[in-house]
Motif scaffolding. Structure first.
Motif, PDB file in Angstrom:
ATOM      1  N   GLY A 162      69.911  41.288 110.518  1.00 21.32           N
ATOM      2  CA  GLY A 162      69.327  40.990 109.212  1.00 21.32           C
ATOM      3  C   GLY A 162      69.219  39.502 108.975  1.00 21.32           C
ATOM      4  O   GLY A 162      69.296  38.692 109.910  1.00 21.32           O
ATOM      5  N   ASN A 163      69.053  39.153 107.699  1.00 20.67           N
ATOM      6  CA  ASN A 163      68.709  37.780 107.345  1.00 20.67           C
ATOM      7  C   ASN A 163      69.677  37.195 106.324  1.00 20.67           C
ATOM      8  O   ASN A 163      70.098  37.867 105.386  1.00 20.67           O
ATOM      9  CB  ASN A 163      67.280  37.760 106.760  1.00 20.67           C
ATOM     10  CG  ASN A 163      66.805  36.369 106.414  1.00 20.67           C
ATOM     11  OD1 ASN A 163      67.032  35.881 105.318  1.00 20.67           O
ATOM     12  ND2 ASN A 163      66.122  35.735 107.346  1.00 20.67           N
ATOM     13  N   LYS A 164      70.039  35.942 106.540  1.00 17.49           N
ATOM     14  CA  LYS A 164      70.723  35.143 105.523  1.00 17.49           C
ATOM     15  C   LYS A 164      69.770  34.023 105.131  1.00 17.49           C
ATOM     16  O   LYS A 164      69.228  33.330 105.999  1.00 17.49           O
ATOM     17  CB  LYS A 164      72.043  34.568 106.047  1.00 17.49           C
ATOM     18  CG  LYS A 164      73.152  35.598 106.179  1.00 17.49           C
ATOM     19  CD  LYS A 164      73.653  36.091 104.843  1.00 17.49           C
ATOM     20  CE  LYS A 164      74.800  37.077 105.004  1.00 17.49           C
ATOM     21  NZ  LYS A 164      75.256  37.621 103.714  1.00 17.49           N
ATOM     22  N   PHE A 165      69.590  33.824 103.838  1.00 18.27           N
ATOM     23  CA  PHE A 165      68.467  33.028 103.351  1.00 18.27           C
ATOM     24  C   PHE A 165      68.801  31.575 103.068  1.00 18.27           C
ATOM     25  O   PHE A 165      67.923  30.727 103.057  1.00 18.27           O
ATOM     26  CB  PHE A 165      67.919  33.687 102.079  1.00 18.27           C
ATOM     27  CG  PHE A 165      66.561  33.192 101.672  1.00 18.27           C
ATOM     28  CD1 PHE A 165      65.451  33.441 102.463  1.00 18.27           C
ATOM     29  CD2 PHE A 165      66.386  32.489 100.486  1.00 18.27           C
ATOM     30  CE1 PHE A 165      64.191  33.007 102.090  1.00 18.27           C
ATOM     31  CE2 PHE A 165      65.130  32.041 100.104  1.00 18.27           C
ATOM     32  CZ  PHE A 165      64.029  32.300 100.910  1.00 18.27           C
ATOM     33  N   PHE A 166      70.075  31.274 102.811  1.00 15.65           N
ATOM     34  CA  PHE A 166      70.433  29.914 102.395  1.00 15.65           C
ATOM     35  C   PHE A 166      71.758  29.555 103.048  1.00 15.65           C
ATOM     36  O   PHE A 166      72.828  29.853 102.525  1.00 15.65           O
ATOM     37  CB  PHE A 166      70.537  29.849 100.877  1.00 15.65           C
ATOM     38  CG  PHE A 166      70.295  28.471 100.317  1.00 15.65           C
ATOM     39  CD1 PHE A 166      69.002  28.023 100.112  1.00 15.65           C
ATOM     40  CD2 PHE A 166      71.343  27.629 100.012  1.00 15.65           C
ATOM     41  CE1 PHE A 166      68.760  26.746  99.593  1.00 15.65           C
ATOM     42  CE2 PHE A 166      71.126  26.362  99.500  1.00 15.65           C
ATOM     43  CZ  PHE A 166      69.830  25.920  99.287  1.00 15.65           C
ATOM     44  N   CYS A 167      71.680  28.955 104.238  1.00 13.91           N
ATOM     45  CA  CYS A 167      72.868  28.728 105.064  1.00 13.91           C
ATOM     46  C   CYS A 167      73.060  27.239 105.318  1.00 13.91           C
ATOM     47  O   CYS A 167      72.389  26.657 106.177  1.00 13.91           O
ATOM     48  CB  CYS A 167      72.726  29.465 106.383  1.00 13.91           C
ATOM     49  SG  CYS A 167      72.404  31.230 106.213  1.00 13.91           S
ATOM     50  N   SER A 168      73.975  26.618 104.576  1.00 13.64           N
ATOM     51  CA  SER A 168      74.251  25.200 104.776  1.00 13.64           C
ATOM     52  C   SER A 168      75.213  24.996 105.941  1.00 13.64           C
ATOM     53  O   SER A 168      75.977  25.892 106.286  1.00 13.64           O
ATOM     54  CB  SER A 168      74.823  24.588 103.498  1.00 13.64           C
ATOM     55  OG  SER A 168      73.807  24.414 102.538  1.00 13.64           O
ATOM     56  N   ALA A 169      75.157  23.802 106.522  1.00 17.59           N
ATOM     57  CA  ALA A 169      75.924  23.488 107.736  1.00 17.59           C
ATOM     58  C   ALA A 169      75.507  24.443 108.856  1.00 17.59           C
ATOM     59  O   ALA A 169      76.333  25.003 109.568  1.00 17.59           O
ATOM     60  CB  ALA A 169      77.422  23.555 107.484  1.00 17.59           C
ATOM     61  N   ALA A 170      74.188  24.612 109.006  1.00 15.02           N
ATOM     62  CA  ALA A 170      73.658  25.536 110.007  1.00 15.02           C
ATOM     63  C   ALA A 170      73.983  25.087 111.428  1.00 15.02           C
ATOM     64  O   ALA A 170      73.830  25.860 112.371  1.00 15.02           O
ATOM     65  CB  ALA A 170      72.142  25.665 109.836  1.00 15.02           C
ATOM     66  N   HIS A 171      74.425  23.846 111.584  1.00 12.17           N
ATOM     67  CA  HIS A 171      74.784  23.319 112.895  1.00 12.17           C
ATOM     68  C   HIS A 171      76.231  23.625 113.273  1.00 12.17           C
ATOM     69  O   HIS A 171      76.688  23.220 114.349  1.00 12.17           O
ATOM     70  CB  HIS A 171      74.593  21.802 112.908  1.00 12.17           C
ATOM     71  CG  HIS A 171      75.465  21.093 111.902  1.00 12.17           C
ATOM     72  ND1 HIS A 171      75.283  21.215 110.543  1.00 12.17           N
ATOM     73  CD2 HIS A 171      76.540  20.257 112.054  1.00 12.17           C
ATOM     74  CE1 HIS A 171      76.179  20.489 109.910  1.00 12.17           C
ATOM     75  NE2 HIS A 171      76.951  19.899 110.810  1.00 12.17           N
ATOM     76  N   ALA A 172      76.956  24.353 112.423  1.00 11.93           N
ATOM     77  CA  ALA A 172      78.397  24.575 112.620  1.00 11.93           C
ATOM     78  C   ALA A 172      78.682  25.385 113.882  1.00 11.93           C
ATOM     79  O   ALA A 172      77.832  26.115 114.392  1.00 11.93           O
ATOM     80  CB  ALA A 172      78.979  25.289 111.406  1.00 11.93           C
ATOM     81  N   ASP A 173      79.926  25.278 114.341  1.00 14.78           N
ATOM     82  CA  ASP A 173      80.374  26.030 115.519  1.00 14.78           C
ATOM     83  C   ASP A 173      80.736  27.467 115.177  1.00 14.78           C
ATOM     84  O   ASP A 173      80.572  28.369 116.006  1.00 14.78           O
ATOM     85  CB  ASP A 173      81.599  25.334 116.133  1.00 14.78           C
ATOM     86  CG  ASP A 173      81.288  23.916 116.567  1.00 14.78           C
ATOM     87  OD1 ASP A 173      80.558  23.747 117.561  1.00 14.78           O
ATOM     88  OD2 ASP A 173      81.766  22.978 115.894  1.00 14.78           O
ATOM     89  N   TYR A 174      81.257  27.672 113.959  1.00 12.68           N
ATOM     90  CA  TYR A 174      81.671  29.009 113.523  1.00 12.68           C
ATOM     91  C   TYR A 174      81.280  29.182 112.060  1.00 12.68           C
ATOM     92  O   TYR A 174      81.293  28.220 111.288  1.00 12.68           O
ATOM     93  CB  TYR A 174      83.181  29.193 113.653  1.00 12.68           C
ATOM     94  CG  TYR A 174      83.730  28.851 115.021  1.00 12.68           C
ATOM     95  CD1 TYR A 174      83.594  29.733 116.088  1.00 12.68           C
ATOM     96  CD2 TYR A 174      84.382  27.637 115.247  1.00 12.68           C
ATOM     97  CE1 TYR A 174      84.091  29.418 117.340  1.00 12.68           C
ATOM     98  CE2 TYR A 174      84.879  27.313 116.497  1.00 12.68           C
ATOM     99  CZ  TYR A 174      84.726  28.201 117.545  1.00 12.68           C
ATOM    100  OH  TYR A 174      85.208  27.882 118.791  1.00 12.68           O
TER     101      TYR A 174
END
Length: 537
Positions: free
Chosen positions: A213-225
Motif C-alpha cells: 500500500g501507500n504512505k502519503f507523507f513520509c519525512s526523513a525518507a532517507h532514513a535507515d529504519y
C-alpha cells in the motif's frame, strides 16, 4: 586600478557596512552568551552541573559556527533534495540526492550519540536545544524520529526478532562509529492524523510481515529504519512495525526493501528534509508492541517524544530570534537613533525576549517532570499507579500537548516579530536565517497533530478523568507557584468550559465556547511558563 580603488568606485562616497554586526553575530556562542540558558542548566542539572556545563562549553562553538554555516549552505534552493529513480543501467534505485554539506552535518550531529547510554539526559537535552537553533537543516527531524524509534525498541524488546536488537544498537550506540537514522511513516492520503483510517496492509510471512500500500507523507525518507503503522490482513486494528530501508547487503547496491519512493513533496518549510510518498510492494517488516494496540504504541511513545521535542525546538528558535533581533537593533541606526532606542521597537524586543525565556523555562520544567517520572511513555489515562502518580502522569501528558500547540503558535508570531526588527533585510535569506526558521516553525505546528486536533484531545482527556481528578485540582497542581487568585480564576474558567458545548454540533454557542477554549489553553500554558521562568530567575 587596485581592488580597493575598484570597490570605492562601486560604492561611490557611501562607506556603510554591516561588518560590525556580522562579526558580532558570527562570534556569538549560543550557550555561553545566553544567560537564561546558563541559569536553567545550573538549576536543573543540580550536582551534575559542572560536568554538563563543561561538555556544553565544548559543544556549543561547533553548533554556533560550523553547523550553522553548513545549515545555511544546505538551505539554498538549488541544492534541495531530489529523486534519481534509475541508474544508468535502468535499475530502479530511488536515490535521494542531497548536497555534500548535509551528509557532513548529519554525520557530525548523529555522531554525537545524543541518545547513547553514555550521555547524561540533561546533556543531551541542552545539546538538542542548541542544535535546533540552526533550524531543521535536514537533520533535526530525523534526530527526533530516531529518538522515538529507540524508545519504541527499548519499550518492547522481543527475543523472537534479533534484528530489532541490532537496529537498537545501530541507532542508539552506533556500529563502527556509524549511527543509523530513524523515521516514522504513519500518514495516509485519506487520514492524515486519523491513524484508525490507515489501510496499509501487513500480510503475515512466516514470523515477519510484508507491507502493501501507500504512505502519503513520509519525512526523513532517507532514513535507515522507519516506524510504520498498518493493519494486519483480516483485522481492523492498527499495528506498528519496524521497516528497514535496505535488507543486509543491499544498501551498497541501492536495492530498497520492497518499496518505491514515488516523489518528494514540496513543502512550505523544512525544505532541506526529504518528505516523500512511498509505495510498499512487499516490504519486509518486523512487528513491535501489542498487535492490537498500534495506535497507543505509535502515539504514546513515538508521537509523544516528537511533540516533546517540538517544544524544545521552539525554545531554540525563539532564543536565536531574540538574540539576533537584539543584536541588530543595537547596531542599526535609523533617523539618527539606534532601532532599539525607539519605544515601539523596544516593546517588541521585550516581548520577543520574554517569549523566548518563558518557552525555554517551560521546556526545561516539562522535561524535568519527564525525567522525574522516569521517562514515562505510553501510560495512557487508565493505569494501576497510585492516584498521586496517576495525576502526575496526566499532568505531563497534557503539558506535552499544550506546549506543542502553544509554543509553535507563539513561535511563528515571535519569529515574524523578530524579522520585522530587520525591516527589509529581515526577509533577505542571505542576510538572515530567521525567514527559514519561521517557515520551519509553521511546519512544526502541523507535525504530530494540528492545533484543533490536540485542543480536542486535551478537552476530552479532562472530561475522562473528572471522576478522579477534578479541574480545580488539575489547575492547582499544574500552576503550583502561581498566586491563589490566578489559580482560582483558571479553575473556575475550566469548570465552566467543561460544561459548555466545546465539542458539540456547530452553533453560535458551540463556536463561542470553542473560541474560549482555545484562548483558555493558550493563557493557561503561558501562565505555567511564567511560573517556570520565575523559578529560574
Amino acid at each position: 586600478m587596485n581592488l580597493a580603488s575598484q570597490e570605492t568606485n562601486v560604492k561611490g562616497k557611501n562607506s556603510y557596512t554591516f561588518d560590525e554586526f556580522i562579526a558580532k553575530r558570527e562570534n556569538l556562542d549560543w550557550y555561553r552568551d545566553e544567560p537564561i540558558l546558563l541559569k536553567a542548566v545550573e538549576k536543573f542539572t543540580g550536582s551534575q552541573f559542572e560536568q554538563v556545563h563543561e561538555k556544553l562549553l565544548s559543544f556549543s562553538p561547533r553548533v554556533s559556527a560550523k553547523w550553522n554555516q553548513l545549515a545555511e549552505r544546505i538551505a539554498r534552493p538549488e541544492v534541495r533534495p531530489y529523486m534519481l529513480h534509475y541508474d544508468a543501467f535502468n535499475h530502479r534505485i530511488d536515490r535521494i540526492v542531497r548536497p555534500l554539506e548535509v551528509h557532513q552535518l548529519e554525520s557530525e550531529v548523529f555522531g554525537e550519540g545524543l541518545f547513547s547510554s553514555k550521555m547524561a539526559p540533561w546533556e543531551s537535552f541542552v545539546k538538542r536545544m542548541l542544535t535546533h537553533q540552526i533550524g531543521e537543516g535536514g537533520v533535526t527531524c530525523p534526530l527526533t524520529c530516531t529518538h522515538g524509534l529507540i524508545a519504541l525498541l527499548e519499550q518492547f524488546p522481543d527475543e523472537q526478532y534479533p534484528e530489532l536488537h541490532e537496529i537498537l544498537l545501530h541507532t542508539k550506540e552506533g556500529v563502527n562509529g556509524e549511527f543509523a537514522i530513524g523515521a516514522q511513516f504513519m500518514s495516509e492520503i485519506q487520514g492524515g492524523s486519523d491513524l484508525p483510517a490507515n489501510v496499509l496492509e501487513a500480510v503475515p510471512d512466516g514470523n515477519n510481515y510484508r507491507l502493501y500500500g501507500n504512505k502519503f507523507f513520509c519525512s526523513a525518507a532517507h532514513a535507515d529504519y522507519s516506524v510504520v503503522t498498518a493493519k494486519i490482513s483480516g483485522t481492523d486494528k492498527v499495528s506498528t512495525f519496524i521497516v528497514p530501508a535496505w535488507l543486509p547487503g543491499d544498501k551498497e547496491k541501492e536495492i530498497r526493501n520492497g518499496y518505491q519512493i514515488n516523489r518528494i513533496k514540496w513543502k512550505l518549510g523544512t525544505a532541506e528534509l526529504p518528505t516523500a510518498e512511498i509505495q510498499y510492494n512487499g516490504a519486509l517488516a518486523y512487528p513491535i508492541g501489542p498487535k492490537d494496540k498500534g495506535i497507543a504504541v505509535a502515539v504514546g511513545i513515538v508521537l509523544t517524544l516528537s511533540r516533546l521535542e517540538i517544544g524544545i525546538a521552539c525554545a531554540g528558535f525563539m532564543l536565536r530570534a531574540s538574540r539576533e533581533a537584539h543584536l541588530y537593533s543595537d547596531f542599526r541606526t535609523v533617523f539618527g537613533k539606534k532601532v532599539s532606542g525607539y519605544p515601539l521597537a523596544a516593546s517588541k524586543l521585550k516581548r520577543i525576549e520574554n517569549a523566548a525565556q518563558r518557552t525555554t523555562a517551560g521546556a526545561f520544567k516539562i522535561y524535568d517532570l519527564f525525567l522525574q517520572l522516569e521517562k514515562p511513555l505510553n501510560p495512557g489515562i487508565k493505569s494501576n499507579h497510585p492516584i498521586e502518580m496517576r495525576k502526575q502522569l496526566f499532568n505531563l501528558r497534557e503539558l506535552v500537548l499544550l506546549q506543542k500547540i502553544c509554543a509553535t503558535n507563539e513561535g511563528a508570531e515571535i519569529l515574524r516579530e523578530a524579522i520585522s526588527m530587520f525591516a527589509g533585510h529581515g526577509v533577505m535569506e542571505e542576510f538572515s536565517s530567521l525567514p527559514r526558521i519561521f517557515r520551519d516553525v509553521v511546519v512544526n505546528e502541523q507535525w504530530e497533530g494540528p492545533r484543533n486536533l490536540l485542543l480536542t484531545q486535551i478537552y476530552r482527556d479532562l472530561q475522562r478523568v473528572a471522576d478522579w481528578y477534578s479541574p480545580r485540582d488539575f489547575v492547582s497542581n499544574v500552576l503550583e507557584g502561581a498566586s491563589q487568585d490566578t489559580i482560582r480564576q483558571f479553575a473556575e474558567q475550566l469548570e465552566d468550559l467543561l460544561q459548555r458545548p466545546v465539542l458539540g454540533e456547530v452553533s453560535e454557542a458551540s463556536i463561542e465556547a470553542a473560541t474560549e477554549w482555545d484562548k483558555f489553553c493558550d493563557t493557561f500554558f503561558k501562565t505555567y511558563q511564567e511560573v517556570a521562568l520565575s523559578e529560574i530567575k
